[in-house]
Design an enzyme around this catalytic site. Structure first.
Site, PDB file in Angstrom:
ATOM      1  N   HIS A 172      -6.908  -1.158   4.197  1.00 22.30           N
ATOM      2  CA  HIS A 172      -7.378  -0.670   5.505  1.00 22.30           C
ATOM      3  C   HIS A 172      -8.825  -1.098   5.770  1.00 22.30           C
ATOM      4  O   HIS A 172      -9.742  -0.285   5.839  1.00 22.30           O
ATOM      5  CB  HIS A 172      -7.203   0.837   5.668  1.00 22.30           C
ATOM      6  N   HIS A 230       1.721   4.920  -1.591  1.00 26.37           N
ATOM      7  CA  HIS A 230       1.490   6.120  -2.389  1.00 26.37           C
ATOM      8  C   HIS A 230       2.878   6.625  -2.778  1.00 26.37           C
ATOM      9  O   HIS A 230       3.628   7.092  -1.913  1.00 26.37           O
ATOM     10  CB  HIS A 230       0.767   7.189  -1.573  1.00 26.37           C
ATOM     11  N   HIS A 271     -10.400   3.266  -6.061  1.00 28.15           N
ATOM     12  CA  HIS A 271     -10.358   4.160  -4.901  1.00 28.15           C
ATOM     13  C   HIS A 271     -11.576   5.063  -4.881  1.00 28.15           C
ATOM     14  O   HIS A 271     -11.991   5.592  -5.907  1.00 28.15           O
ATOM     15  CB  HIS A 271      -9.087   5.007  -4.941  1.00 28.15           C
ATOM     16  N   HIS A 321       0.854  -1.197   0.000  1.00 25.21           N
ATOM     17  CA  HIS A 321       0.000   0.000   0.000  1.00 25.21           C
ATOM     18  C   HIS A 321       0.885   1.241   0.000  1.00 25.21           C
ATOM     19  O   HIS A 321       1.013   1.947   0.994  1.00 25.21           O
ATOM     20  CB  HIS A 321      -0.932  -0.007   1.209  1.00 25.21           C
ATOM     21  N   HIS A 364      -6.852  13.636   2.184  1.00 26.24           N
ATOM     22  CA  HIS A 364      -7.978  13.534   1.258  1.00 26.24           C
ATOM     23  C   HIS A 364      -8.526  14.896   0.848  1.00 26.24           C
ATOM     24  O   HIS A 364      -9.670  15.019   0.437  1.00 26.24           O
ATOM     25  CB  HIS A 364      -9.061  12.623   1.841  1.00 26.24           C
ATOM     26  N   LYS A 375      -6.056  -0.423  -8.976  1.00 35.23           N
ATOM     27  CA  LYS A 375      -6.526   0.086  -7.691  1.00 35.23           C
ATOM     28  C   LYS A 375      -7.816   0.865  -7.913  1.00 35.23           C
ATOM     29  O   LYS A 375      -7.860   1.820  -8.686  1.00 35.23           O
ATOM     30  CB  LYS A 375      -5.480   1.000  -7.059  1.00 35.23           C
TER      31      LYS A 375
END
Length: 569
Positions: A274, A138, A221, A136, A322, A219
């Protein structure tokens, strides 16, 4: 027959069968189950020791002489906790057992001949594990890579293009051009790397293009819209090309609830990030997915272990990662919906029960890239202290729990993403991605990191000192990280279709490229020591988590092991 005490033997050759070793300052004790070296025939390098010409080093010419041997190593792996020499040749583990000179010693593994070609790494008194796998990532900053490497992680899988808003929030490398640029950037590092394409699209051609461009998976999201349609299309493409899909589900339940997401997944295998939900996912009950047979459930490390500060620190992290605004009440409500102490409290316990299968970081996006391994062992220790020994334990040790937890960041993420044929464990035939630890520093400060059998990073003292150990001792890249050596010390994982279409030659890449495989024919039952399938219920009003009608929770701790004792800052 000459006899020596266990204490004296351990000081010379490391612990042996029946000896117990404490892991760092935790309350976890690993007991050696078997010793594959031969008493009286141990090999050891140094003045007056046995690895000398005509003794434990063969004077004959053997084609199978090792490139390197790790002597008398205590191995902690999902395969067992045992003592052995580890033989390395051509970047791979070729033997685990007794190394030495077959002309003068008994029981030498024929694949583990020590000769003039062999370098020696002293494993006496050290613990050897497989390199960690963080799925995971970024890819916000390239400086994450050495930070992860120095923590014992040797494989990083994720997505991104740098500190763009999209990458700060989502682990996606979108589109062909971005994918190719990241594959080119990977050439600089002695770290295994793999990149997710953006999986949010109702146009399957756009998804396929990314797989063909070299993505090892997709992915999905929520910040791009984790709708049932997007989930379905991503899985359709994944099924076609045998790649994995990772998902961050719909916190706001805009396009549906957890039941709608499970319906869209339709029994197909998917890696849920998560899965507790603080990092994102259907509020308040995404944690229910962890008990399903087709779900490969993971945690990110900010929520493990559960401490007195966990809930408080998450709110600020969430606002930044976010792209939320504290002045907008809807953004604050969104953040509040994700931070639930009740489900966070259940997460540690679900890990200890073997229901959660994987740990990872969520690097710089509500996660710490250098703490995957540390926080995994902190969680194991917290659970032992709170709940006692697991019922599966045999004897006065924690071997079953240790195997359960090491699997979470080694073999299980490797299986989930189709790379377990190459990495993820200490087994013959796999690349020698290995980490050496002093027992007192286990889980937080490795001594040395090997990639494909060569030292790529290590603790090292003052370069102007007369010996290697004077302060300041710091982590530094080693020769395997430099020049063209790094191309043979690291792997880029890509889809099989990209591999078969010669993406390496198309882009002029020099690193090892390997295809992922067997991503679609796995289930939760393939997760080593973490394969428990069971219904999980969440009370929508109190957020209380139950398994088999038993409340699942744990207490926030005031102090963790492997903490400030080991760190100046």
């Amino acid at each position: 027959m000459i006899k020596i005490s266990r204490k004296q033997y351990a000081s010379m050759y490391g612990p042996t069968t029946g000896d117990k070793v404490r892991l760092g300052d935790t309350n976890l004790f690993a007991e050696i189950e078997k010793d594959y070296t031969l008493y009286g025939e141990e090999i050891k390098f140094g003045g007056g020791k046995t690895i000398r010409d005509g003794m434990a080093q063969s004077a004959s010419t053997y084609t199978n002489e090792l490139d390197a041997v790790i002597t008398n190593a205590m191995i902690i792996d999902y395969t067992g906790i045992y003592k052995a020499d580890i033989g390395i040749k051509g970047g791979k583990i070729v033997g685990i057992g007794k190394a030495g000179n077959p002309d003068t010693q008994d029981s030498v593994n024929e694949a583990m001949v020590v000769g003039a070609a062999t370098e020696v790494i002293a494993g006496e008194g050290q613990i050897i594990t497989a390199g960690g796998i963080d799925t995971h990532i970024h890819f916000i900053s390239p400086t994450q890579i050495p930070t992860a490497l120095y923590s014992g992680v040797t494989t990083m899988i994720g997505g991104g293009t740098g500190p763009a808003a999209g990458t700060n929030a989502t682990t996606c490398t979108p589109g062909k051009w971005n994918m190719h640029q990241m594959l080119r950037a990977a050439e600089s590092y002695a770290m295994n790397l793999g990149f997710f394409g953006k999986g949010n699209s109702s146009n399957e051609e756009g998804l396929e293009e990314q797989i063909k461009a070299g993505a090892l998976g997709l992915k999905v999201h929520e910040d791009w819209g984790s709708t049932p349609a997007a989930i379905n299309h991503a899985l359709n493409v994944a099924q076609k090309y045998d790649v994995q899909v990772a998902i961050h589900t719909d916190t706001l339940n805009e396009a549906g609830c957890v039941e709608d997401t499970m319906k869209a997944i339709d029994g197909r295998t998917i890696h849920t990030f998560h899965t507790e939900g603080a990092g994102g996912g259907h509020a308040p009950d995404i944690i229910k997915a962890a008990g399903e047979p087709n779900i490969l459930p993971a945690s990110t490390n900010p929520t493990i272990p559960f401490t007195k500060n966990t809930a408080d620190e998450h709110l600020d992290m969430l606002m930044v990662c976010h792209h939320l605004d504290k002045k907008i009440k809807e953004d604050v409500a969104f953040a509040d919906s994700r931070i639930r102490p009740e489900t966070i409290a259940a997460e540690d316990t679900l890990h200890d029960m073997g229901i959660f299968s994987i740990t990872s970081s969520d690097s710089q996006a509500m996660g710490r890239v250098g703490e995957v391994i540390t926080r995994t062992w902190q969680t194991a220790d917290k659970c032992k202290n709170e709940f006692g020994a697991l019922k599966e334990e045999c004897g006065e040790n924690d071997n079953f729990r240790i195997k359960r937890y090491i699997s979470k960041y080694t073999i299980n993420p490797a299986i989930a993403h189709g790379i377990s044929e190459y990495v993820g464990s200490v087994e013959v035939g796999k690349f020698a991605d290995l980490v050496l630890w002093k027992p007192s520093m286990f889980g937080i400060k490795p001594e040395m990191i090997l990639k494909n059998g060569m030292i790529v990073a290590a603790k090292i003292g003052d370069s102007n000192a007369s010996i290697p150990t004077p302060e300041p001792v710091v982590y530094a890249p080693m020769f395997g990280s430099y020049g063209k050596a790094k191309y043979n010390c690291a792997i880029t994982f890509v889809s099989k279709i990209a591999y078969d279409c010669h993406i390496k030659e198309e882009l002029g890449l020099e690193r090892i490229l390997l295809p992922v495989k067997n991503c679609r024919n796995i289930t939760k039952k393939d997760m080593k020591f973490n394969d428990v399938i069971t219904p999980i219920e969440v009370n929508p009003e109190t957020y209380e988590v139950r398994v088999n009608n038993t409340k699942i929770t744990s207490k926030p701790v005031e102090k963790v092991s492997l903490g400030q004792l080991y760190c100046l800052f």
